[in-house]
Design a protein around this motif. Structure first.
Motif, short mmCIF file in Angstrom:
data_model
loop_
_atom_site.label_atom_id
_atom_site.label_comp_id
_atom_site.label_asym_id
_atom_site.label_seq_id
_atom_site.Cartn_x
_atom_site.Cartn_y
_atom_site.Cartn_z
N LEU A 24 0.86 -1.18 0.00
CA LEU A 24 0.00 0.00 0.00
C LEU A 24 0.89 1.23 0.00
O LEU A 24 1.74 1.39 0.88
CB LEU A 24 -0.92 0.00 1.23
CG LEU A 24 -1.88 -1.17 1.36
CD1 LEU A 24 -2.69 -1.06 2.65
CD2 LEU A 24 -2.80 -1.25 0.16
N SER A 25 0.70 2.09 -0.98
CA SER A 25 1.53 3.30 -1.07
C SER A 25 1.16 4.29 0.02
O SER A 25 0.06 4.25 0.58
CB SER A 25 1.35 3.95 -2.44
OG SER A 25 0.05 4.52 -2.55
N ARG A 26 2.06 5.19 0.31
CA ARG A 26 1.78 6.23 1.30
C ARG A 26 0.60 7.09 0.86
O ARG A 26 -0.24 7.46 1.68
CB ARG A 26 3.03 7.09 1.51
CG ARG A 26 4.17 6.35 2.21
CD ARG A 26 5.46 7.18 2.18
NE ARG A 26 6.53 6.56 2.96
CZ ARG A 26 7.32 5.61 2.47
NH1 ARG A 26 7.15 5.17 1.21
NH2 ARG A 26 8.28 5.10 3.22
N ASP A 27 0.54 7.41 -0.43
CA ASP A 27 -0.58 8.23 -0.92
C ASP A 27 -1.91 7.50 -0.75
O ASP A 27 -2.92 8.11 -0.39
CB ASP A 27 -0.37 8.59 -2.39
CG ASP A 27 0.73 9.63 -2.60
OD1 ASP A 27 1.05 10.34 -1.62
OD2 ASP A 27 1.25 9.72 -3.71
N LYS A 28 -1.91 6.20 -1.00
CA LYS A 28 -3.14 5.43 -0.84
C LYS A 28 -3.56 5.38 0.63
O LYS A 28 -4.74 5.50 0.96
CB LYS A 28 -2.95 4.01 -1.38
CG LYS A 28 -4.18 3.13 -1.28
CD LYS A 28 -5.34 3.70 -2.10
CE LYS A 28 -5.04 3.62 -3.58
NZ LYS A 28 -6.22 4.06 -4.39
N VAL A 79 8.60 -1.46 1.69
CA VAL A 79 8.99 -1.78 0.32
C VAL A 79 9.51 -0.48 -0.28
O VAL A 79 8.74 0.40 -0.67
CB VAL A 79 7.81 -2.34 -0.50
CG1 VAL A 79 8.26 -2.69 -1.91
CG2 VAL A 79 7.21 -3.56 0.19
N ARG A 80 10.82 -0.35 -0.28
CA ARG A 80 11.46 0.92 -0.61
C ARG A 80 11.01 1.45 -1.98
O ARG A 80 11.02 0.72 -2.97
CB ARG A 80 12.98 0.75 -0.59
CG ARG A 80 13.74 2.05 -0.36
CD ARG A 80 15.21 1.76 -0.07
NE ARG A 80 15.39 1.07 1.20
CZ ARG A 80 15.43 1.70 2.36
NH1 ARG A 80 15.27 3.01 2.42
NH2 ARG A 80 15.63 1.02 3.48
N GLY A 81 10.59 2.70 -1.97
CA GLY A 81 10.14 3.34 -3.20
C GLY A 81 8.67 3.11 -3.52
O GLY A 81 8.15 3.72 -4.47
N PHE A 82 7.99 2.24 -2.75
CA PHE A 82 6.59 1.93 -3.05
C PHE A 82 5.67 2.15 -1.86
O PHE A 82 4.59 2.73 -2.01
CB PHE A 82 6.47 0.49 -3.55
CG PHE A 82 7.10 0.25 -4.88
CD1 PHE A 82 6.43 0.53 -6.05
CD2 PHE A 82 8.41 -0.21 -4.95
CE1 PHE A 82 7.02 0.32 -7.29
CE2 PHE A 82 9.03 -0.42 -6.18
CZ PHE A 82 8.33 -0.15 -7.35
N GLY A 83 6.04 1.66 -0.69
CA GLY A 83 5.15 1.83 0.47
C GLY A 83 5.39 0.77 1.53
O GLY A 83 6.53 0.40 1.80
#
Length: 236
Positions: free
Chosen positions: A187-191, A227-231
């Motif tokens: 899950l991304s930070r934005d999500k 997960v570096r770069g993703f969330g």
């Protein structure tokens, strides 16, 4: 007629305090405004407000320390007010237990929108027990992770780690429920900002990072993977 939502507002600047109080009252909130941290703590204990707005730099007992004292006694939502978006005070406030922050100077409409977003997230109901009902994004039942080491009761809103109850704030619980609804999925930070903090616009991802770290300290540092770069993702 619905009971008004009660806001505790702690701000030492007389002009900002009075203008913000008037703006909030025009939007239908009941406001108790205090000029320093010690009087703010007394008002919190006497009135048990539905939400607290705390300026970081107030005399007597600074906003971060006041947030920590409130969090020791209650899960009531807290929004910090900071004069600098890049200030370490923002992170300190979140680490102390704040649920969100707003940068000064702020637009009154933006502040009201953020207050209402936090209250929606907390399943707000007026009164001293406001914020205890957290809407769940997953079906009701008992979820188990890590060979049963972590258990989440999505109906009773309880979490057990190794059979021992874990005390989570409503924001931490909402975050954990988002992870548990899709274990193993990144899950991304934005999500997460959109789903947990109800941001319909871009927000500061530090809010997510600090809350994830707080959650890790309670359920296990290795339970939520970066997960570096993703969330982030919850290990199934």
């Amino acid at each position: 007629m619905a009971e008004q939502t009660h806001v505790l507002f702690v701000e030492d600047d007389d002009v900002i305090r009075e203008a913000t109080q008037l703006a909030l009252e025009r939007d239908g909130f009941a406001v108790t405004a205090m000029p320093d941290g010690l009087s703010g703590l007394e008002a919190f204990r006497a009135d048990r407000p539905d939400i607290a707005l705390l300026d970081v730099m107030v005399p007597g007992l600074d906003g971060v320390s006041l947030c920590r004292r409130i969090r020791d006694e209650s899960t009531v939502p807290v929004i910090m007010l900071s004069a600098r978006a890049d200030s370490i005070d923002v992170v300190l406030g979140l680490e102390a237990g704040a649920d969100d922050y707003v940068t000064k100077p702020f637009d009154g409409a933006v502040l009201v929108a953020r207050i209402r977003a936090v209250l929606r997230r907390f399943g707000h109901a007026s009164g001293p027990n406001a914020g205890t009902d957290v809407p769940s994004p997953v079906d009701g039942g008992l979820l188990s992770f890590g060979d049963g080491d972590l258990e989440i009761d999505t109906e009773g809103m309880e979490v057990l780690k190794g059979g021992v109850p874990v005390a989570l704030t409503p924001t931490e619980m909402r975050l954990l429920l988002e992870f548990s609804s899709a274990p193993g999925t990144v899950l991304s930070r934005d999500k997460l900002l959109e789903r947990v903090w109800d941001y319909g616009w871009g927000g500061d991802t530090r809010v997510v990072d600090v809350h994830v770290q707080r959650l890790r300290t309670k359920i296990g540092q290795d339970r939520i993977e970066t997960v570096r770069g993703f969330g982030y993702k919850l290990k199934a």
